[in-house]
Design a protein around this motif. Structure first.
Motif, PDB file in Angstrom:
ATOM      1  N   ARG B  43      -8.520 -29.225  34.737  1.00  0.00           N
ATOM      2  CA  ARG B  43      -8.974 -28.051  35.482  1.00  0.00           C
ATOM      3  C   ARG B  43      -8.645 -28.112  36.962  1.00  0.00           C
ATOM      4  O   ARG B  43      -8.659 -27.097  37.651  1.00  0.00           O
ATOM      5  N   ARG B 154      -6.746 -19.491  36.142  1.00  0.00           N
ATOM      6  CA  ARG B 154      -7.740 -18.416  36.071  1.00  0.00           C
ATOM      7  C   ARG B 154      -7.178 -17.017  35.971  1.00  0.00           C
ATOM      8  O   ARG B 154      -7.876 -16.089  35.563  1.00  0.00           O
ATOM      9  N   PHE B 155      -5.923 -16.816  36.394  1.00  0.00           N
ATOM     10  CA  PHE B 155      -5.358 -15.462  36.384  1.00  0.00           C
ATOM     11  C   PHE B 155      -3.966 -15.438  35.758  1.00  0.00           C
ATOM     12  O   PHE B 155      -3.019 -14.911  36.358  1.00  0.00           O
ATOM     13  N   PRO B 156      -3.810 -15.991  34.554  1.00  0.00           N
ATOM     14  CA  PRO B 156      -2.453 -16.102  33.989  1.00  0.00           C
ATOM     15  C   PRO B 156      -1.730 -14.768  33.836  1.00  0.00           C
ATOM     16  O   PRO B 156      -0.500 -14.742  33.839  1.00  0.00           O
ATOM     17  N   SER B 157      -2.472 -13.659  33.764  1.00  0.00           N
ATOM     18  CA  SER B 157      -1.769 -12.377  33.615  1.00  0.00           C
ATOM     19  C   SER B 157      -1.007 -12.025  34.896  1.00  0.00           C
ATOM     20  O   SER B 157      -0.173 -11.123  34.897  1.00  0.00           O
ATOM     21  N   LEU B 158      -1.290 -12.738  35.996  1.00  0.00           N
ATOM     22  CA  LEU B 158      -0.591 -12.448  37.258  1.00  0.00           C
ATOM     23  C   LEU B 158       0.626 -13.343  37.478  1.00  0.00           C
ATOM     24  O   LEU B 158       1.293 -13.228  38.508  1.00  0.00           O
ATOM     25  N   GLU B 279      -8.943 -11.243  41.695  1.00  0.00           N
ATOM     26  CA  GLU B 279      -9.750 -10.423  40.773  1.00  0.00           C
ATOM     27  C   GLU B 279      -9.390  -8.947  40.941  1.00  0.00           C
ATOM     28  O   GLU B 279      -9.214  -8.213  39.969  1.00  0.00           O
ATOM     29  N   ILE B 281      -6.619  -7.707  42.179  1.00  0.00           N
ATOM     30  CA  ILE B 281      -5.242  -7.453  41.728  1.00  0.00           C
ATOM     31  C   ILE B 281      -5.215  -7.337  40.212  1.00  0.00           C
ATOM     32  O   ILE B 281      -4.549  -6.478  39.650  1.00  0.00           O
ATOM     33  N   GLU B 282      -5.979  -8.222  39.550  1.00  0.00           N
ATOM     34  CA  GLU B 282      -5.979  -8.189  38.087  1.00  0.00           C
ATOM     35  C   GLU B 282      -6.586  -6.897  37.552  1.00  0.00           C
ATOM     36  O   GLU B 282      -6.306  -6.484  36.436  1.00  0.00           O
ATOM     37  N   MET B 283      -7.430  -6.242  38.357  1.00  0.00           N
ATOM     38  CA  MET B 283      -7.996  -4.951  37.962  1.00  0.00           C
ATOM     39  C   MET B 283      -7.093  -3.789  38.391  1.00  0.00           C
ATOM     40  O   MET B 283      -7.516  -2.639  38.425  1.00  0.00           O
ATOM     41  N   ASP B 284      -5.844  -4.109  38.774  1.00  0.00           N
ATOM     42  CA  ASP B 284      -4.870  -3.092  39.195  1.00  0.00           C
ATOM     43  C   ASP B 284      -5.304  -2.296  40.414  1.00  0.00           C
ATOM     44  O   ASP B 284      -4.937  -1.132  40.564  1.00  0.00           O
ATOM     45  N   LYS B 285      -6.108  -2.914  41.296  1.00  0.00           N
ATOM     46  CA  LYS B 285      -6.603  -2.148  42.428  1.00  0.00           C
ATOM     47  C   LYS B 285      -5.721  -2.248  43.667  1.00  0.00           C
ATOM     48  O   LYS B 285      -5.989  -1.597  44.650  1.00  0.00           O
ATOM     49  N   LEU B 361      -9.912 -22.707  30.464  1.00  0.00           N
ATOM     50  CA  LEU B 361     -11.309 -22.270  30.481  1.00  0.00           C
ATOM     51  C   LEU B 361     -11.826 -21.898  29.095  1.00  0.00           C
ATOM     52  O   LEU B 361     -13.011 -21.729  28.892  1.00  0.00           O
ATOM     53  N   LYS B 362     -10.932 -21.782  28.103  1.00  0.00           N
ATOM     54  CA  LYS B 362     -11.388 -21.322  26.791  1.00  0.00           C
ATOM     55  C   LYS B 362     -12.195 -22.399  26.072  1.00  0.00           C
ATOM     56  O   LYS B 362     -11.961 -23.598  26.244  1.00  0.00           O
ATOM     57  N   LEU B 363     -13.130 -21.943  25.244  1.00  0.00           N
ATOM     58  CA  LEU B 363     -14.036 -22.868  24.557  1.00  0.00           C
ATOM     59  C   LEU B 363     -13.365 -23.553  23.377  1.00  0.00           C
ATOM     60  O   LEU B 363     -13.700 -24.673  23.023  1.00  0.00           O
TER      61      LEU B 363
END
Lengths: 152, 460
Positions: B43, B154-158, B279, B281-285, B361-363
């Motif tokens: 981590r 934490r933000f792999p989609s970016l 956060e 950016i990930e919400m497309d803001k 972070l996944k369980l």
């Protein structure tokens, strides 16, 4: 055998802008913990955020319910509020009934429902004037992980 | 240097087992167990927050000492521009001269490489704009290795938003090995290349680059004392500063933005601020922003965990130096060199390896198991007090619940729950102690009587 699923509820308060987005953020964290594909997580989070904002802007009270199971991800945003007079109109980009003071805050640009439609694989809106609105959104797993699931 | 997963490590002897570090870690990568903190390596993003936070100096960076220089015939220093801000108003020339006196035969300024990097980023943004129009913005600089790792975790989609231009410290090393090493007539083994670093993350990044770029990394705070001494010596030793204010400015937050001069850019610094912005950016803001400079350390690299000077003071220093040495226009020779380098090797500045997502972070890897674990986690959370005290050794109640689900902790690790259970036990003990055997009389120990309202002593 009991169905394996996650069912979580997040309350949303109308007009509470400082807390707006918290439900969507919790939904996102939950999906990360479940190891959901990151692009799918992003789509769900954006749609949930838009639905949450709709409650904050237009309704008095509402809640977001998240369900995750083997088939997909299901988000329900329901509220007690004035309802949507014309759903077709509300689905148009740029159409907004948000009052001026909310637009001044940078919200209510009329992109909420159109954005949800873009993000969700399935969308159903039920509304009753002066009672409230329920937005049901469905998201399916990417094809690859779905086929993997069938074989196991 | 041996490839290593991380540069931030524990000094167990110094650790007192307090909970300061676990609360500050942006990826919840530290736990305290058995009175000592330990790092969950998968981590850790090497941000150095724990080094900054620890009052006992029990977190440190794995780095090299000046003695390592002795192993090489020819020694090369790659000083980060943040070094120039550490010695009050000393000129960079004098600082570089002091480095020479420390035993470096040659100096390649990372500030100079930053100017070449500036050209490469400008080019990438231009090309991207042509190829994508207004789609898929903002682009995110990959100059700060902590931010890159944060996005992986934490933000792999970016990840697609990252600008794949190598950071200046990588480019400086590549540039030396390509342009200068062949002319030295020495074997690679005889030459020791050392990066003078403000932070642990850059050490990790250099270590893991895939091919050996440098032979060591020396933290600014390790050579600070020696350089400072040398600065007090009288007499000039000649040294050449090649960088201009454009490259020096990179050491402060906003400096990269200023150098690249995108019309629609923004800068963010401090790890928690970076998290908050990602956060959004990930919400497309933030799709209307073209390019974002994100620095994990407060005030940028001058706030690195391995620096000495106060970050705010250092930032002003950098700004003054940048102005003094010209930060408005990229020097023509830099532009010419950039053209020459990319003509010979079009992807010289581009990071070609794929930067993978690290969803730590996944369980569980299996969705059904993850769902079961998440439900258990949510149920445990309702039992926990929610005060996030950290006494259990996990940073928050929620993370303790996660540790319990993953069999790395138990419910009684929570001191509040332990106290509750003890209280219950003590009450039972008291009640039992007050029960008299029949030979001593029945008057106590019956339900409803004052010593045993619950009737515990009835024995039925």
């Amino acid at each position: 055998m009991a169905e394996t699923r996650v069912l979580l509820e997040f309350p949303v308060e109308g007009g509470n802008f400082p807390a707006a987005g918290e439900a969507a953020s919790k939904v996102k964290k939950t999906l990360q913990k479940l190891g959901i594909d990151s692009d799918l997580t992003r789509r769900v989070s954006i749609a949930t955020y838009e639905a949450e904002m709709n409650i904050v802007i237009h309704a008095e009270y509402g809640k977001i319910t998240l369900q995750v199971d083997a088939e997909g991800i299901w988000v329900r945003a329901e509220d007690r509020g004035k309802g949507i007079p014309d759903i077709d109109q509300a689905m148009l980009e740029g159409f907004s009934t948000a009052p001026e003071r909310i637009r001044e805050m940078g919200f209510g640009a009329g992109m909420g429902l159109p954005n949800i439609k873009k993000c969700a694989d399935q969308l159903e809106i039920k509304t009753k004037l002066n009672v409230g609105t329920t937005v049901d959104m469905g998201f399916y797993y990417p094809a690859k992980s779905k086929s993997e699931k069938r074989t196991t | 240097m041996e490839p290593r997963a991380h540069s931030v490590v524990m000094d167990e002897e110094k650790c007192k087992g307090c909970t300061n570090c676990i609360k500050r870690c942006p990826t919840e990568a530290i736990r305290v167990r058995g009175g000592k903190a330990f790092i969950l390596t998968e981590r850790c993003i090497d941000c150095g927050e724990c080094i900054r936070t620890c009052e006992n100096h029990a977190k440190k960076a794995v780095a090299d000492s000046l003695e390592t220089l002795q192993q090489y015939k020819y020694r090369v220093a790659l000083p980060a521009p943040s070094l120039y801000a550490q010695f009050k108003s000393e000129k960079p020339e004098k600082i570089l001269a002091a480095l020479s006196q420390l035993g470096f035969d040659e100096i390649y300024e990372v500030a100079y490489a930053a100017e070449l990097t500036t050209c490469a980023i400008q080019q990438y943004i231009r090309d991207y704009r042509e190829a994508h129009g207004a789609e898929a913005y903002p682009l995110i600089s990959s100059s700060c290795p902590v931010v890159t790792r944060l996005i992986q975790v934490r933000f792999p989609s970016l990840l697609p938003n990252l600008i794949p231009v190598d950071p200046p410290y990588i480019t400086a090393a590549k540039f030396f090995l390509r342009q200068r090493l062949p002319a030295l007539n020495l074997s690679r083994e005889q030459v020791g290349v050392f990066f003078i670093t403000p932070c642990p993350a850059k050490i990790t990044d250099l270590n893991n680059y895939g091919k050996q770029l440098v032979d060591g990394a020396i933290p600014i705070n390790v050579l600070f004392g020696k350089v400072n001494q040398l600065l007090f010596r009288k007499g000039d030793s000649p040294s050449v500063r090649e960088s201009s204010g454009v490259g020096i400015g990179w050491a402060r937050a906003g400096g990269e933005n200023f150098a690249v001069k995108s019309e629609n850019a923004m800068a963010v610094d401090g790890i928690q601020n970076v998290v908050a912005l990602l956060e959004e950016i990930e919400m497309d803001k933030l799709q209307d922003i073209e390019y974002i400079e994100a620095m994990a350390c407060p005030q940028g690299c001058v706030g690195g965990a391995l620096t000495v000077e106060n970050p705010f003071v250092a930032r002003v220093m950098i700004r003054k130096l940048a102005t003094q040495y010209g930060d408005q226009i990229l020097p023509a020779k830099v532009k010419a060199l950039y053209k020459e380098l990319t003509k010979e090797q079009p992807r010289f500045f581009i990071h070609d390896q794929v930067i993978p997502a690290k969803p730590v972070l996944k369980l569980d890897g299996d969705l059904t198991k993850a769902i079961t674990k998440l439900n258990q986690l949510e149920e445990i959370v309702t039992k926990l007090p929610g005060i996030d005290c950290g006494a259990c050794g996990s940073p928050t109640c929620r993370s303790l619940a996660e540790d319990i689900v993953q069999n790395n902790a138990q419910l009684t690790d929570c001191i509040i729950i332990l106290r509750e259970q003890l209280e219950e036990l003590a009450q039972r003990l008291l009640v039992l102690a007050q029960i008299r055997p029949p030979a001593m009389g029945w008057e106590t120990g019956r339900k409803g009587e004052k010593n045993d309202p619950e009737g515990i002593g009835r024995g039925d």
